[in-house]
Design a protein around this motif. Structure first.
Motif, PDB file in Angstrom:
ATOM      1  N   GLU A 182      63.871 -84.837 -17.503  1.00  0.00           N
ATOM      2  CA  GLU A 182      63.220 -83.705 -18.164  1.00  0.00           C
ATOM      3  C   GLU A 182      63.470 -83.887 -19.648  1.00  0.00           C
ATOM      4  OE1 GLU A 182      64.942 -80.194 -16.446  1.00  0.00           O
ATOM      5  OE2 GLU A 182      64.488 -80.897 -14.416  1.00  0.00           O
ATOM      6  N   CYS A 183      62.397 -83.915 -20.432  1.00  0.00           N
ATOM      7  CA  CYS A 183      62.507 -84.245 -21.854  1.00  0.00           C
ATOM      8  C   CYS A 183      61.785 -83.224 -22.726  1.00  0.00           C
ATOM      9  CB  CYS A 183      61.900 -85.618 -22.124  1.00  0.00           C
ATOM     10  SG  CYS A 183      62.641 -86.967 -21.189  1.00  0.00           S
ATOM     11  N   VAL A 184      62.160 -83.239 -24.022  1.00  0.00           N
ATOM     12  CA  VAL A 184      61.476 -82.452 -25.041  1.00  0.00           C
ATOM     13  C   VAL A 184      60.969 -83.432 -26.089  1.00  0.00           C
ATOM     14  CG1 VAL A 184      61.755 -80.721 -26.860  1.00  0.00           C
ATOM     15  CG2 VAL A 184      62.855 -80.389 -24.644  1.00  0.00           C
ATOM     16  N   VAL A 185      59.726 -83.259 -26.505  1.00  0.00           N
ATOM     17  CA  VAL A 185      59.121 -84.137 -27.505  1.00  0.00           C
ATOM     18  C   VAL A 185      59.754 -83.856 -28.863  1.00  0.00           C
ATOM     19  CG1 VAL A 185      56.964 -84.788 -28.647  1.00  0.00           C
ATOM     20  CG2 VAL A 185      56.956 -84.168 -26.212  1.00  0.00           C
ATOM     21  N   THR A 186      60.242 -84.924 -29.507  1.00  0.00           N
ATOM     22  CA  THR A 186      60.833 -84.774 -30.844  1.00  0.00           C
ATOM     23  C   THR A 186      59.944 -85.362 -31.923  1.00  0.00           C
ATOM     24  OG1 THR A 186      62.085 -86.829 -30.633  1.00  0.00           O
ATOM     25  CG2 THR A 186      63.186 -84.780 -29.947  1.00  0.00           C
ATOM     26  N   GLY A 187      59.030 -86.249 -31.558  1.00  0.00           N
ATOM     27  CA  GLY A 187      58.146 -86.844 -32.545  1.00  0.00           C
ATOM     28  C   GLY A 187      56.966 -87.533 -31.895  1.00  0.00           C
ATOM     29  N   VAL A 188      55.852 -87.559 -32.652  1.00  0.00           N
ATOM     30  CA  VAL A 188      54.638 -88.203 -32.166  1.00  0.00           C
ATOM     31  C   VAL A 188      54.138 -89.141 -33.251  1.00  0.00           C
ATOM     32  CG1 VAL A 188      52.264 -87.844 -31.367  1.00  0.00           C
ATOM     33  CG2 VAL A 188      54.041 -86.186 -30.774  1.00  0.00           C
ATOM     34  N   GLY A 189      53.877 -90.391 -32.874  1.00  0.00           N
ATOM     35  CA  GLY A 189      53.333 -91.371 -33.806  1.00  0.00           C
ATOM     36  C   GLY A 189      51.993 -91.866 -33.310  1.00  0.00           C
ATOM     37  N   ALA A 190      51.471 -92.864 -33.984  1.00  0.00           N
ATOM     38  CA  ALA A 190      50.206 -93.471 -33.559  1.00  0.00           C
ATOM     39  C   ALA A 190      50.460 -94.271 -32.288  1.00  0.00           C
ATOM     40  CB  ALA A 190      49.660 -94.357 -34.653  1.00  0.00           C
ATOM     41  N   GLY A 191      50.134 -93.703 -31.146  1.00  0.00           N
ATOM     42  CA  GLY A 191      50.302 -94.398 -29.885  1.00  0.00           C
ATOM     43  C   GLY A 191      51.709 -94.387 -29.331  1.00  0.00           C
ATOM     44  N   SER A 192      52.553 -93.502 -29.813  1.00  0.00           N
ATOM     45  CA  SER A 192      53.911 -93.408 -29.268  1.00  0.00           C
ATOM     46  C   SER A 192      54.406 -91.969 -29.343  1.00  0.00           C
ATOM     47  CB  SER A 192      54.876 -94.323 -30.017  1.00  0.00           C
ATOM     48  OG  SER A 192      55.086 -93.847 -31.330  1.00  0.00           O
ATOM     49  N   VAL A 193      55.347 -91.665 -28.450  1.00  0.00           N
ATOM     50  CA  VAL A 193      55.946 -90.338 -28.404  1.00  0.00           C
ATOM     51  C   VAL A 193      57.452 -90.518 -28.224  1.00  0.00           C
ATOM     52  CG1 VAL A 193      56.066 -88.148 -27.138  1.00  0.00           C
ATOM     53  CG2 VAL A 193      53.875 -89.294 -27.409  1.00  0.00           C
ATOM     54  N   THR A 194      58.239 -89.848 -29.070  1.00  0.00           N
ATOM     55  CA  THR A 194      59.696 -89.899 -28.957  1.00  0.00           C
ATOM     56  C   THR A 194      60.164 -88.633 -28.256  1.00  0.00           C
ATOM     57  OG1 THR A 194      59.813 -91.176 -30.984  1.00  0.00           O
ATOM     58  CG2 THR A 194      61.860 -90.166 -30.220  1.00  0.00           C
ATOM     59  N   LEU A 195      61.076 -88.817 -27.294  1.00  0.00           N
ATOM     60  CA  LEU A 195      61.530 -87.724 -26.443  1.00  0.00           C
ATOM     61  C   LEU A 195      63.053 -87.655 -26.415  1.00  0.00           C
ATOM     62  CD1 LEU A 195      59.319 -88.903 -23.485  1.00  0.00           C
ATOM     63  CD2 LEU A 195      58.734 -87.021 -24.999  1.00  0.00           C
ATOM     64  N   ARG A 196      63.582 -86.452 -26.319  1.00  0.00           N
ATOM     65  CA  ARG A 196      65.027 -86.258 -26.116  1.00  0.00           C
ATOM     66  C   ARG A 196      65.232 -85.862 -24.660  1.00  0.00           C
ATOM     67  NH1 ARG A 196      65.826 -82.394 -29.385  1.00  0.00           N
ATOM     68  NH2 ARG A 196      65.781 -80.739 -27.862  1.00  0.00           N
ATOM     69  N   VAL A 197      66.111 -86.578 -23.974  1.00  0.00           N
ATOM     70  CA  VAL A 197      66.403 -86.318 -22.569  1.00  0.00           C
ATOM     71  C   VAL A 197      67.261 -85.063 -22.467  1.00  0.00           C
ATOM     72  CG1 VAL A 197      67.496 -87.202 -20.474  1.00  0.00           C
ATOM     73  CG2 VAL A 197      66.250 -88.765 -21.980  1.00  0.00           C
ATOM     74  N   GLU A 198      66.787 -84.079 -21.748  1.00  0.00           N
ATOM     75  CA  GLU A 198      67.521 -82.832 -21.537  1.00  0.00           C
ATOM     76  C   GLU A 198      68.326 -82.884 -20.241  1.00  0.00           C
ATOM     77  OE1 GLU A 198      67.455 -80.022 -23.709  1.00  0.00           O
ATOM     78  OE2 GLU A 198      66.541 -81.525 -25.021  1.00  0.00           O
ATOM     79  N   ALA A 199      67.758 -83.497 -19.208  1.00  0.00           N
ATOM     80  CA  ALA A 199      68.424 -83.603 -17.905  1.00  0.00           C
ATOM     81  C   ALA A 199      67.768 -84.734 -17.125  1.00  0.00           C
ATOM     82  CB  ALA A 199      68.305 -82.306 -17.125  1.00  0.00           C
ATOM     83  N   ARG A 200      68.537 -85.320 -16.209  1.00  0.00           N
ATOM     84  CA  ARG A 200      68.008 -86.366 -15.327  1.00  0.00           C
ATOM     85  C   ARG A 200      68.371 -86.025 -13.895  1.00  0.00           C
ATOM     86  NH1 ARG A 200      69.809 -92.157 -16.272  1.00  0.00           N
ATOM     87  NH2 ARG A 200      71.645 -91.190 -15.419  1.00  0.00           N
ATOM     88  N   ARG A 201      67.505 -86.447 -12.981  1.00  0.00           N
ATOM     89  CA  ARG A 201      67.821 -86.275 -11.563  1.00  0.00           C
ATOM     90  C   ARG A 201      67.164 -87.391 -10.766  1.00  0.00           C
ATOM     91  NH1 ARG A 201      63.782 -82.698 -12.720  1.00  0.00           N
ATOM     92  NH2 ARG A 201      62.071 -82.536 -11.246  1.00  0.00           N
ATOM     93  N   ALA A 202      67.819 -87.739  -9.690  1.00  0.00           N
ATOM     94  CA  ALA A 202      67.282 -88.773  -8.802  1.00  0.00           C
ATOM     95  C   ALA A 202      66.765 -88.098  -7.543  1.00  0.00           C
ATOM     96  CB  ALA A 202      68.360 -89.790  -8.460  1.00  0.00           C
ATOM     97  N   MET A 203      65.533 -88.385  -7.220  1.00  0.00           N
ATOM     98  CA  MET A 203      64.922 -87.852  -6.010  1.00  0.00           C
ATOM     99  C   MET A 203      65.220 -88.834  -4.876  1.00  0.00           C
ATOM    100  SD  MET A 203      63.620 -85.181  -7.333  1.00  0.00           S
ATOM    101  CE  MET A 203      62.572 -84.535  -6.072  1.00  0.00           C
TER     102      MET A 203
END
Length: 171
Positions: free
Chosen positions: A55-76
């Protein structure tokens, strides 16, 4: 509204701990930035297609890229039992629709099958690889649309001569 799902490399996602930054590039980054028009502050989910989801929150958007900060992870966990569907080759462009539908309802393995009396035929040579790639791409895109952490496996083409092999998977 539920968060959109994007796919990332499994190794990158496995290494990303809470608070880490990950960047979506390539086709996924372009899709997120240009088509979906994701903006900073929005929440998205990133999956590896094999059960890990962040689960991530977008921290930045570039030309053809998106930077995300990981808030939580889980394995299904892997499904038990697995659902395997052997799909006879449909006529026309119905194959991708069948793969999409099976993916949306939770099928785990899709096996294309050239039945003896099947009107449709699997292409030969390079075109066979392209046909399999289309089935796999349909499964990948449908898994994202259905917000699945796991992409169904699309097996190689089977035919009547593989019938006993298919039955052994069932036992």
């Amino acid at each position: 509204m539920t968060a959109p799902v994007f796919l990332a490399d499994g190794a990158d996602l496995a290494a990303a701990t809470e608070g880490a930054l990950i960047t979506l590039t390539g086709a996924e980054g372009r899709h997120a930035a240009s088509v979906r028009r994701i903006r900073p502050g929005e929440r998205v989910d990133v999956a590896d297609g094999a059960g890990l989801i962040a689960e991530c929150v977008v921290t930045g958007v570039g030309a053809g890229s998106v930077t995300l900060r990981v808030e939580a992870r889980r394995a299904m966990p892997a499904p038990d039992p697995r659902i395997v569907v052997v799909q006879a080759l449909p006529k026309g462009d119905r194959a991708e629709l069948a793969v999409e539908t099976m993916t949306e309802v939770g099928v785990d393995v899709i096996v294309p099958w050239a039945a003896e009396r099947c009107v449709a035929r699997w292409p030969a040579g390079d075109r066979a690889a392209k046909a399999l790639a289309r089935w796999r791409a349909a499964a990948r895109e449908a898994a994202k649309q259905a917000r699945r952490a796991r992409i169904p496996q699309v097996a190689e083409l089977r035919s009547e001569e593989h019938t006993s092999e298919l039955q052994s998977h069932h036992d």
